[in-house]
Write an enzyme that holds these catalytic residues in place. Structure first.
Site, PDB file in Angstrom:
ATOM      1  CB  SER A 118      -0.893   0.007   1.244  1.00 33.61           C
ATOM      2  OG  SER A 118      -1.462   1.288   1.428  1.00 33.61           O
ATOM      3  CE1 TYR A 142      -6.917   3.504  -1.357  1.00 33.92           C
ATOM      4  CE2 TYR A 142      -5.195   3.700   0.300  1.00 33.92           C
ATOM      5  CZ  TYR A 142      -6.346   3.085  -0.165  1.00 33.92           C
ATOM      6  OH  TYR A 142      -6.914   2.074   0.548  1.00 33.92           O
ATOM      7  CB  THR A 168      -7.074   1.162  -4.224  1.00 35.25           C
ATOM      8  OG1 THR A 168      -6.242   0.016  -4.037  1.00 35.25           O
ATOM      9  CG2 THR A 168      -8.347   0.978  -3.415  1.00 35.25           C
ATOM     10  CE  LYS A 222      -7.282  -4.196  -2.659  1.00 34.19           C
ATOM     11  NZ  LYS A 222      -8.007  -3.320  -1.749  1.00 34.19           N
ATOM     12  CG  HIS A 246     -11.185  -0.863   0.708  1.00 32.87           C
ATOM     13  ND1 HIS A 246     -10.581  -0.114  -0.258  1.00 32.87           N
ATOM     14  CD2 HIS A 246     -10.429  -0.682   1.819  1.00 32.87           C
ATOM     15  CE1 HIS A 246      -9.522   0.499   0.247  1.00 32.87           C
ATOM     16  NE2 HIS A 246      -9.404   0.165   1.517  1.00 32.87           N
TER      17      HIS A 246
HETATM   18  C1  FNR Z   1      -7.150  -2.459   3.969  1.00 28.75           C
HETATM   19  N1  FNR Z   1      -7.384  -2.411   2.590  1.00 28.75           N
HETATM   20  C2  FNR Z   1      -6.656  -1.550   1.807  1.00 28.75           C
HETATM   21  N2  FNR Z   1      -6.783  -1.585   0.456  1.00 28.75           N
HETATM   22  C3  FNR Z   1      -6.017  -0.813  -0.334  1.00 28.75           C
HETATM   23  O1  FNR Z   1      -6.144  -0.888  -1.549  1.00 28.75           O
HETATM   24  N3  FNR Z   1      -5.098   0.027   0.227  1.00 28.75           N
HETATM   25  C4  FNR Z   1      -4.913   0.144   1.566  1.00 28.75           C
HETATM   26  O2  FNR Z   1      -4.072   0.900   2.021  1.00 28.75           O
HETATM   27  C5  FNR Z   1      -5.729  -0.662   2.398  1.00 28.75           C
HETATM   28  N4  FNR Z   1      -5.622  -0.586   3.765  1.00 28.75           N
HETATM   29  C6  FNR Z   1      -6.266  -1.521   4.556  1.00 28.75           C
HETATM   30  C7  FNR Z   1      -6.041  -1.545   5.934  1.00 28.75           C
HETATM   31  C8  FNR Z   1      -6.619  -2.527   6.711  1.00 28.75           C
HETATM   32  C9  FNR Z   1      -6.335  -2.588   8.174  1.00 28.75           C
HETATM   33  C10 FNR Z   1      -7.457  -3.507   6.108  1.00 28.75           C
HETATM   34  C11 FNR Z   1      -8.062  -4.633   6.912  1.00 28.75           C
HETATM   35  C12 FNR Z   1      -7.724  -3.459   4.760  1.00 28.75           C
HETATM   36  C13 FNR Z   1      -8.289  -3.399   1.951  1.00 28.75           C
HETATM   37  C14 FNR Z   1      -7.527  -4.686   1.636  1.00 28.75           C
HETATM   38  O3  FNR Z   1      -6.556  -4.473   0.654  1.00 28.75           O
HETATM   39  C15 FNR Z   1      -8.458  -5.792   1.150  1.00 28.75           C
HETATM   40  O4  FNR Z   1      -9.212  -5.340   0.057  1.00 28.75           O
HETATM   41  C16 FNR Z   1      -9.400  -6.326   2.225  1.00 28.75           C
HETATM   42  O5  FNR Z   1      -8.775  -6.328   3.485  1.00 28.75           O
HETATM   43  C17 FNR Z   1      -9.843  -7.732   1.867  1.00 28.75           C
HETATM   44  O6  FNR Z   1     -10.731  -8.259   2.787  1.00 28.75           O
HETATM   45  P1  FNR Z   1     -10.299  -9.181   4.021  1.00 28.75           P
HETATM   46  O7  FNR Z   1      -9.325 -10.218   3.518  1.00 28.75           O
HETATM   47  O8  FNR Z   1      -9.677  -8.287   5.044  1.00 28.75           O
HETATM   48  O9  FNR Z   1     -11.598  -9.738   4.482  1.00 28.75           O
END
Ligand code: FNR
Length: 369
Positions: A118, A142, A168, A222, A246
């Site tokens: 990220s 982002y 994303t 994404k 997400h």
């Molecule tokens: C995320 N996710 C996320 N996605 C992204 O594109 N950039 C990011 O910086 C973040 N940050 C982030 C922080 C935390 C603590 C979580 C739990 C999630 C979303 C992540 O990439 C992903 O799409 C989801 O977490 C998938 O679902 P599950 O496996 O957590 O159920």
């Protein structure tokens, strides 16, 4: 070396199954970091539907085949992997373990998976590449600046050996994570990176077209959640469609990821790779996603739980357990590899057995999480 071996033995003993990471992570995180990791947006309906969409899929196994030799490896965007698994981008990994993104990249390098780093995660693009030069790394951005700002990130990712670049696109407005808001919790990334959000809000297909025309690096989007957007993305030259909501942290009352997957796979029709995330916590989940046409799955919260519980070594061990689980599923479906796996191995049940909630993948967990 002896110390390393002892440490590895300890992790194996402490975490014989995945759900053991949960109490260990809970004990190490304060309330703010814990809720930030496990929580979702508003009523958390989207988050629950992620689990529900996976739990509703039942297997149709075939029997009486020679399954002594199993192959759970794969190739994704030209990279040979031990498992079709991506550590999904997580901002503020450093809030779960001081090694942050570097630790996760080192872990996936050791195991043979992919880390999607990220852009709001420390120690950042260059330092992570230096810490894990040989790991399969993808950079996720982002959009927080103009075209020159975006291009600077793509140039740096290419220069530092990232194998693909991901935007994303489901965070035009930061989701209302009520667990966090209620207690005034702001993740580190949120404290420092909430500037320039108007650039993300205006990011559109013309911007993507400009970037596609300029760069050869594989591009990933994404946050695709419909066949319509998947069709546009493929037409515009996107290399991998990342089906995601997400983790239910953005738009509430969305569909579960695995429920969206079939329409996207149909629309893409082999013209791009497909990634699924949302609620993936087990080997069965990975095999279900691949049966429905995904090429790889992303893992979010489970990654955070393993990292918080046991650091990078915990992430390697979590991947080892997933590998064992995937092999167990393949063998018991009568398959020796993913090439024999398809929708015919799946039956859609009307209901789930366990009521979905944020950790319902682990019904053996004691109450209180
Ligand atoms: C995320 N996710 C996320 N996605 C992204 O594109 N950039 C990011 O910086 C973040 N940050 C982030 C922080 C935390 C603590 C979580 C739990 C999630 C979303 C992540 O990439 C992903 O799409 C989801 O977490 C998938 O679902 P599950 O496996 O957590 O159920």
């Amino acid at each position: 070396m002896a110390d390393d071996q002892n440490a590895a033995d300890t992790v194996e003993k402490l975490y014989p199954v995945l759900h053991k990471f949960v109490p260990a992570a809970r004990a190490k995180l304060d309330d703010g970091a814990w809720d930030y990791l496990v929580g979702g947006a508003e009523t958390e309906t989207t988050q629950k539907r992620n689990r529900m969409s996976l739990d509703r899929l039942a297997f149709r196994p075939r029997v009486m085949r020679d399954v002594r030799t199993l192959d759970s490896t794969c190739t994704f965007l030209g990279r040979k992997l031990n498992l079709p698994v991506i550590m999904a981008p997580i901002g503020s990994l450093q809030q779960f373990h001081p090694s942050g993104g570097a630790g996760v990249s080192q872990a996936v390098g050791e195991f043979g998976a992919i880390h999607m780093l990220s852009s709001v995660c420390k120690p950042g693009l260059e330092a992570v590449a230096e810490a894990a030069p040989d790991a399969a790394r993808i950079y996720q951005l982002y959009v927080r600046g103009d075209a020159a700002w975006v291009d600077d990130h793509i140039d740096r990712a290419i220069a530092h050996g990232y194998m693909a670049f991901c935007f994303t696109i489901d965070l035009d407005y930061y989701g209302r994570r009520e667990r966090d808001k209620a207690k005034g919790f702001l993740s580190v990334s949120r404290q420092t990176q909430a500037v320039g959000e108007e650039y993300q809000r205006s990011f559109n297909w013309d911007d993507f077209k400009r970037i596609r025309d300029k760069y050869d690096i594989p591009l990933i989007l994404k946050g695709i959640a419909t066949a319509e957007d998947a069709e546009i993305a493929v037409t515009e030259g996107c290399d991998a469609i990342y089906v995601s909501n997400h983790g239910g942290r953005q738009l509430d009352h969305g569909r579960g990821g695995a429920a969206v997957l079939p329409e996207v796979v149909q629309a893409v029709d082999g013209r791009a790779r497909v990634i699924l995330d949302g609620g993936v916590m087990r080997g069965t989940d990975i095999v279900k996603a691949l049966a429905l046409g995904a090429d790889a799955v992303g893992i979010g919260r489970l990654q955070g739980l393993a990292l918080a519980a046991a650091g990078p070594e915990g992430v390697v061990h979590m991947l080892n357990i997933l590998e064992e689980e995937v092999q167990c599923v393949l063998g018991n479906l009568g398959l020796t590899g993913y090439d024999q796996l398809g929708p015919e191995h799946i039956y859609m049940e009307p209901d789930t057995v366990n009521p979905p909630h944020k950790l319902s993948a682990f019904p053996l967990l004691e109450e209180g999480y």
